[in-house]
Write a protein that holds these residues in place. Structure first.
Motif, PDB file in Angstrom:
ATOM      1  N   ALA A 135     -27.548 -26.742 -11.848  1.00 35.98           N
ATOM      2  CA  ALA A 135     -28.766 -26.289 -11.164  1.00 35.98           C
ATOM      3  C   ALA A 135     -28.798 -24.763 -11.067  1.00 35.98           C
ATOM      4  CB  ALA A 135     -28.861 -26.913  -9.774  1.00 35.98           C
ATOM      5  N   ILE A 136     -27.699 -24.160 -10.658  1.00 30.45           N
ATOM      6  CA  ILE A 136     -27.702 -22.694 -10.524  1.00 30.45           C
ATOM      7  C   ILE A 136     -27.646 -22.032 -11.901  1.00 30.45           C
ATOM      8  CG2 ILE A 136     -25.211 -22.488 -10.111  1.00 30.45           C
ATOM      9  CD1 ILE A 136     -25.994 -20.113  -8.190  1.00 30.45           C
ATOM     10  N   LYS A 137     -26.954 -22.631 -12.846  1.00 30.76           N
ATOM     11  CA  LYS A 137     -26.920 -22.051 -14.191  1.00 30.76           C
ATOM     12  C   LYS A 137     -28.322 -21.985 -14.790  1.00 30.76           C
ATOM     13  CE  LYS A 137     -23.738 -23.489 -17.091  1.00 30.76           C
ATOM     14  NZ  LYS A 137     -22.707 -24.341 -17.745  1.00 30.76           N
ATOM     15  N   SER A 138     -29.151 -22.995 -14.539  1.00 33.66           N
ATOM     16  CA  SER A 138     -30.508 -22.958 -15.073  1.00 33.66           C
ATOM     17  C   SER A 138     -31.367 -21.919 -14.364  1.00 33.66           C
ATOM     18  CB  SER A 138     -31.158 -24.340 -15.012  1.00 33.66           C
ATOM     19  OG  SER A 138     -31.335 -24.746 -13.685  1.00 33.66           O
ATOM     20  N   ALA A 139     -31.074 -21.635 -13.088  1.00 33.30           N
ATOM     21  CA  ALA A 139     -31.814 -20.593 -12.360  1.00 33.30           C
ATOM     22  C   ALA A 139     -31.414 -19.197 -12.833  1.00 33.30           C
ATOM     23  CB  ALA A 139     -31.577 -20.728 -10.858  1.00 33.30           C
ATOM     24  N   LEU A 140     -30.183 -19.062 -13.332  1.00 34.86           N
ATOM     25  CA  LEU A 140     -29.675 -17.775 -13.810  1.00 34.86           C
ATOM     26  C   LEU A 140     -29.796 -17.741 -15.331  1.00 34.86           C
ATOM     27  CD1 LEU A 140     -26.473 -17.514 -11.576  1.00 34.86           C
ATOM     28  CD2 LEU A 140     -28.775 -16.671 -11.088  1.00 34.86           C
ATOM     29  N   ASN A 141     -30.996 -17.926 -15.812  1.00 34.05           N
ATOM     30  CA  ASN A 141     -31.267 -18.043 -17.234  1.00 34.05           C
ATOM     31  C   ASN A 141     -30.922 -16.756 -17.975  1.00 34.05           C
ATOM     32  OD1 ASN A 141     -32.145 -19.019 -19.636  1.00 34.05           O
ATOM     33  ND2 ASN A 141     -34.313 -18.974 -19.139  1.00 34.05           N
ATOM     34  N   GLY A 142     -30.092 -16.865 -18.990  1.00 36.85           N
ATOM     35  CA  GLY A 142     -29.729 -15.700 -19.783  1.00 36.85           C
ATOM     36  C   GLY A 142     -28.304 -15.246 -19.591  1.00 36.85           C
ATOM     37  N   VAL A 143     -27.582 -15.843 -18.660  1.00 37.42           N
ATOM     38  CA  VAL A 143     -26.169 -15.500 -18.491  1.00 37.42           C
ATOM     39  C   VAL A 143     -25.373 -16.353 -19.479  1.00 37.42           C
ATOM     40  CG1 VAL A 143     -24.203 -15.438 -16.918  1.00 37.42           C
ATOM     41  CG2 VAL A 143     -26.487 -14.939 -16.057  1.00 37.42           C
ATOM     42  N   GLY A 144     -24.730 -15.702 -20.438  1.00 43.03           N
ATOM     43  CA  GLY A 144     -24.056 -16.449 -21.492  1.00 43.03           C
ATOM     44  C   GLY A 144     -22.576 -16.668 -21.272  1.00 43.03           C
ATOM     45  N   VAL A 193     -32.761 -16.966  -5.128  1.00 46.17           N
ATOM     46  CA  VAL A 193     -31.717 -16.814  -6.144  1.00 46.17           C
ATOM     47  C   VAL A 193     -32.342 -16.412  -7.480  1.00 46.17           C
ATOM     48  CG1 VAL A 193     -29.967 -18.054  -7.484  1.00 46.17           C
ATOM     49  CG2 VAL A 193     -30.103 -18.383  -5.008  1.00 46.17           C
ATOM     50  N   ALA A 194     -33.376 -17.134  -7.906  1.00 48.79           N
ATOM     51  CA  ALA A 194     -34.018 -16.838  -9.192  1.00 48.79           C
ATOM     52  C   ALA A 194     -34.765 -15.507  -9.155  1.00 48.79           C
ATOM     53  CB  ALA A 194     -34.966 -17.966  -9.578  1.00 48.79           C
ATOM     54  N   SER A 195     -35.452 -15.224  -8.054  1.00 50.08           N
ATOM     55  CA  SER A 195     -36.240 -13.990  -7.996  1.00 50.08           C
ATOM     56  C   SER A 195     -35.340 -12.747  -7.960  1.00 50.08           C
ATOM     57  CB  SER A 195     -37.200 -14.006  -6.808  1.00 50.08           C
ATOM     58  OG  SER A 195     -36.503 -14.071  -5.591  1.00 50.08           O
TER      59      SER A 195
END
Length: 142
Positions: free
Chosen positions: A108-117, A11-13
Motif C-alpha cells: 500500500a505505501i509502496k504504491s503511494a510512493l510511486n517512482g521509488v525504485g 503521505v502521497a502529497s
C-alpha cells in the motif's frame, strides 16, 4: 496479503514535493508508522542537514516502521549523486502482530510512493549498516 491498512493522503502529497525537493519539502527523510492498525501516516521527518545515521537513530529499537530517505553518496566512478531509498524496518525483536501488519501493508505505501525504485528490508541494525548493506544495493542503481 492485504491487511486493510490505507495510506493517509498526506503521505502521497508530501512525497511529490519531497521527490522534487520543492520549497517546504527540502528534507532528508520521512519515517512512517501504522496508526491504530488502520492508516499509514508520517511519524517523523528529518531536515536536509540530517544524515543517514540520524535516520537510523529515529527508527525505534523494537517496533516496525517504513522509511524513505534521500541518500547522497558517490558513485563507483566518483560522481556525487543521490537516490530515494525505501526501507522497511521490521526488527526481529518486534511483536509478531506488528511484523505481520507491516509486512502485509507494505504494498500500500509502496504504491503511494510511486517512482521509488530501491527497496530495502531490514530486520536488525546490521542490515541498516550504510557501507556493508545499504550502499552496495543503492550503487547498483547509480
Amino acid at each position: 496479503m492485504a491487511t486493510g491498512v490505507v495510506v493517509d493522503d498526506e503521505v502521497a502529497s508530501t512525497f511529490q514535493g519531497f521527490k522534487l525537493q520543492s520549497a517546504g519539502f527540502k528534507l532528508r527523510y520521512y519515517i512512517y508508522e501504522i496508526v491504530d492498525k488502520k492508516t499509514i501516516k508520517i511519524e517523523k521527518s528529518g531536515d536536509r542537514s540530517k544524515t543517514y545515521e540520524d535516520f537510523c537513530a529515529d527508527l525505534p529499537e523494537n517496533d516496525c516502521r517504513y522509511g524513505l530517505i534521500d541518500l547522497e553518496f558517490k558513485s563507483d566512478d566518483g560522481r556525487p549523486t543521490s537516490k530515494l531509498v525505501f526501507i522497511t524496518w521490521n526488527p526481529d525483536t518486534g511483536s509478531i502482530r506488528n511484523k505481520m501488519l507491516y509486512s502485509g501493508s507494505k504494498e500500500a505505501i509502496k504504491s503511494a510512493l510511486n517512482g521509488v525504485g530501491i527497496h530495502i528490508n531490514a530486520t536488525d541494525r546490521a542490515e541498516l549498516d550504510l557501507e556493508s548493506s545499504v550502499l552496495p544495493v543503492v550503487k547498483k542503481f547509480a
